[in-house]
Design a protein around this motif. Structure first.
Motif, short mmCIF file in Angstrom:
data_model
loop_
_atom_site.label_atom_id
_atom_site.label_comp_id
_atom_site.label_asym_id
_atom_site.label_seq_id
_atom_site.Cartn_x
_atom_site.Cartn_y
_atom_site.Cartn_z
N SER A 2 -27.97 36.24 -51.61
CA SER A 2 -27.03 37.24 -52.12
C SER A 2 -25.61 36.95 -51.62
O SER A 2 -25.41 36.37 -50.56
N LYS A 3 -24.63 37.37 -52.42
CA LYS A 3 -23.22 37.17 -52.09
C LYS A 3 -22.68 38.40 -51.38
O LYS A 3 -22.98 39.53 -51.76
N HIS A 4 -21.87 38.16 -50.37
CA HIS A 4 -21.35 39.24 -49.53
C HIS A 4 -19.83 39.31 -49.60
O HIS A 4 -19.16 38.29 -49.43
N PHE A 22 -17.61 44.97 -57.81
CA PHE A 22 -18.48 44.05 -57.08
C PHE A 22 -19.92 44.56 -57.04
O PHE A 22 -20.86 43.78 -57.15
N TYR A 27 -23.11 42.11 -56.00
CA TYR A 27 -22.70 41.69 -54.66
C TYR A 27 -23.16 42.72 -53.61
O TYR A 27 -23.25 43.91 -53.92
N ASP A 75 -18.90 35.78 -47.97
CA ASP A 75 -18.39 34.88 -49.01
C ASP A 75 -16.93 35.17 -49.36
O ASP A 75 -16.15 34.25 -49.61
N THR A 209 -13.28 35.77 -56.98
CA THR A 209 -14.57 35.08 -57.15
C THR A 209 -14.42 33.65 -57.67
O THR A 209 -15.34 32.84 -57.54
#
Length: 227
Positions: A2-4, A22, A27, A75, A209
């Motif tokens: 997962s993206k943080h 987000f 996210y 991220d 992003t």
């Protein structure tokens, strides 16, 4: 994986809209603001929010502990929180300057310093500045503390990009024109502009992003007014 993303200044305006965007895109979000209630009231599953003040040293430790224990990596960091003061320079005290710089410069620097160890190649640190901080742009009386602080983070961004260029982490800064936020209304009552927080948040989401693929250490002016 997962993206943080960490976003500061999320209780209203652009930051509030960014959290929603987000979250919708899946996210994991850490939303930081002195007032966490507006975000907590949204009850978004992938969003964590707790009270945070950029001028308080202990609050950075809270963030560091959370990232270390819950996420392990970050991220995207969006340094969005800001303090705006509209006051004639002759009345602007040392304390006024300290208040603005503590949030807009020292807080941004410390947040970035604390989070960098959790970032890797192609991570993105995006700082939100203002057209008033851009050399040669139109200036407005009453904004000596605010606009000069916004100029400082533009230079900071350039310095970070140079110092961390071997890591692959990217640093960029967006200088925004006027956006119809509560903060603008408080500083300039009755002043109206066409740009909404939601439309500006759309742009910032896209840039945060993808912008690191094309830019590093760059200032982009995001304003549709002339000059």
């Amino acid at each position: 994986m997962s993206k943080h993303v960490i976003i500061t200044g999320t209780s209203r305006g652009i930051g509030f809209e960014l959290v929603k965007q987000f979250s919708e895109k899946g996210y994991q979000v850490l939303a930081l603001s002195r007032n966490a209630k507006p975000i907590l009231d949204l009850k978004l599953l992938n969003v964590t929010a707790f009270p945070f003040d950029l001028s308080k040293k202990a609050d950075f430790h809270k963030v560091e502990t959370f990232v270390k224990n819950e996420w392990g990596h970050v991220d995207i960091l969006i340094n969005n929180a800001g303090a705006l003061l509209n006051k004639p320079f002759s009345e602007t005290t040392l304390e006024d300057f300290e208040f603005v710089y503590k949030t807009n410069v020292f807080g941004v620097a410390e947040m970035t310093r604390v989070i960098l160890p959790f970032m890797k190649t192609q991570s993105h640190v995006l700082t939100i500045s203002s057209m008033g901080g851009v050399q040669g742009s139109m200036k407005f009386p009453g904004l000596a503390a605010y606009s000069s602080s916004k100029g400082a983070v533009i230079t900071l961004t350039e310095l970070w990009a140079e110092e961390y260029k071997e890591t692959g982490i990217c640093f960029n800064v967006l200088a925004l024109g006027a956006v119809q936020t509560e903060m603008l209304e408080e500083a300039f009552p009755g002043f109206e502009v066409p740009m909404t927080p939601k439309s500006m948040a759309n742009y910032i989401f896209d840039f945060s992003t993808t912008g690191q693929k094309y830019y590093n250490g760059k200032l982009l002016q995001v304003s549709n007014s002339t000059p």
